[in-house]
Design an enzyme around this catalytic site. Structure first.
Site, PDB file in Angstrom:
ATOM      1  CB  CYS A 126       3.729   1.358   4.363  1.00  0.00           C
ATOM      2  SG  CYS A 126       5.292   1.682   3.577  1.00  0.00           S
ATOM      3  CG  HIS A 234       3.590   0.502  -0.947  1.00  0.00           C
ATOM      4  ND1 HIS A 234       4.012   1.569  -1.703  1.00  0.00           N
ATOM      5  CD2 HIS A 234       4.285   0.579   0.222  1.00  0.00           C
ATOM      6  CE1 HIS A 234       4.933   2.267  -1.033  1.00  0.00           C
ATOM      7  NE2 HIS A 234       5.109   1.697   0.151  1.00  0.00           N
TER       8      HIS A 234
END
Ligand code: 2RA
Length: 329
Positions: A126, A234
């Site tokens: 990711c 994130h």
């Protein structure tokens, strides 16, 4: 089109189903697959109840596509079995990412490398996906010499147990510890296991996967990946040294015109990417663009994305959509 979702009961598996529904991904039959302990569970998809089946039964049903998010050991054992019956496997684990015979794909960047022969396709990590999606168009225009990245990663990257630890600590309860330390009101400079060179596996993933996706071993990358007590996505502070100089206005124009990227860069009005705003979105958000005045040809950027979305589920579904649109399945 027979579609299997392997790991359907996990955080990413649930997100994959949400993305499939939002994208109206076309299939005639949906197989929800999980470990033996989850077989028989009911999961709702678009108002219809589906019964979870085991891996052996799923292979026997020979799905056209199987999107995996079930951990590396399951992918290592079962992805080849699905591929052998003709299934296109799109795997979210790290099992196949650095295998030289497998492609590591962000469709907007290197989807065109895919062929009918690719039966196991690796979904990048990711934290890598969001960074390379923003960097790719700038690399095209200016060439990249070096990337220095520091990440601020949501606990959702560690799974449901980590979210539960954070929420229990926040509620003043005794948590089931997933991390070696408290996570609430804290940050952990430790994602995945430490390697002999002092980096963590997460940091080495960002370094190695970036080079593979760009097909360019000359790109220098160094990373520090940090876990923070947040949800939503994130965040990454990226310092990128280009081969050529740049104009900030042109950088902004390039990013604003890049599919899958949304520019949020108006600090005067407190407009910049934040995980709280990226949550459940499919795009990658870029802001805080500014020249690094300490070094020529170098740009600072702030990149945020929902790690369960473009960082995992959305990218995987987009690979399936790309394969479908280009006659690969
Ligand atoms: C993490 N990128 O955030 C890793 C795996 N999802 O924990």
């Amino acid at each position: 089109m027979k579609l299997a979702v392997v790991g359907a009961t996990g955080l990413v598996g649930s997100e994959i189903l949400e993305v499939l529904a939002e994208h109206n991904f076309p299939f005639d039959e949906l197989l929800l697959v999980a470990s033996e302990r989850s077989v028989g569970k009911q999961i709702e998809y678009k108002g219809k109840a589906y019964t979870v089946i085991g891996l052996g039964d799923a292979v026997a049903m020979q799905p056209d596509v199987a999107i995996f998010s079930a951990g590396g050991s399951t992918s290592t054992e079962w992805a080849p079995k699905f591929a052998e019956v003709g299934t296109l496997v799109i795997d979210n684990s790290s099992a196949w990412r650095m295998d030289p015979t497998k492609k590591l794909v962000v469709p907007e960047i290197n989807g065109k490398e895919l062929t009918k022969e690719d039966k196991i396709i690796a979904n990048p990590n990711c934290s890598t996906i969001q960074m390379v999606l923003a960097l790719a168009p700038l690399r095209e225009r200016y060439g990249i010499k070096r990337v220095v990245v520091s990440t601020y990663q949501s606990v959702t990257g560690s799974g449901k147990g980590a979210v539960d630890q954070m929420m229990a600590e926040r509620a003043g309860e005794t948590p089931q510890m997933v991390y070696p330390h408290k996570i609430d009101m804290n940050v952990l400079p430790h994602i995945d296991v430490f390697q002999p060179n002092g980096y963590t596996k997460e940091e080495m993933k960002m370094i190695n996967e970036t080079k593979k996706i760009f097909s360019d071993e000359s790109v220098k990358v160094t990373a520090t990946t940090v876990r923070i007590p947040t949800m939503g996505g994130h965040s990454e502070a990226v310092n990128v040294e280009f081969k050529e100089d740049f104009e900030l206005d042109e950088v902004r124009k390039i990013l604003a015109e890049t599919p899958g990227v949304i520019l949020q860069d108006d600090p005067e009005n407190f407009i910049y990417p934040m995980p709280i705003n990226a949550h459940k979105k499919d795009e990658v958000f870029v802001g805080r663009l500014r020249r690094d005045e300490s070094q020529s040809n170098t740009l600072n950027m702030w990149i945020v994305a929902d790690n369960l979305r473009k960082g995992a589920a959305t990218n995987a579904v987009q690979i399936a959509e790309y394969a479908l649109a280009n006659g690969l399945i």
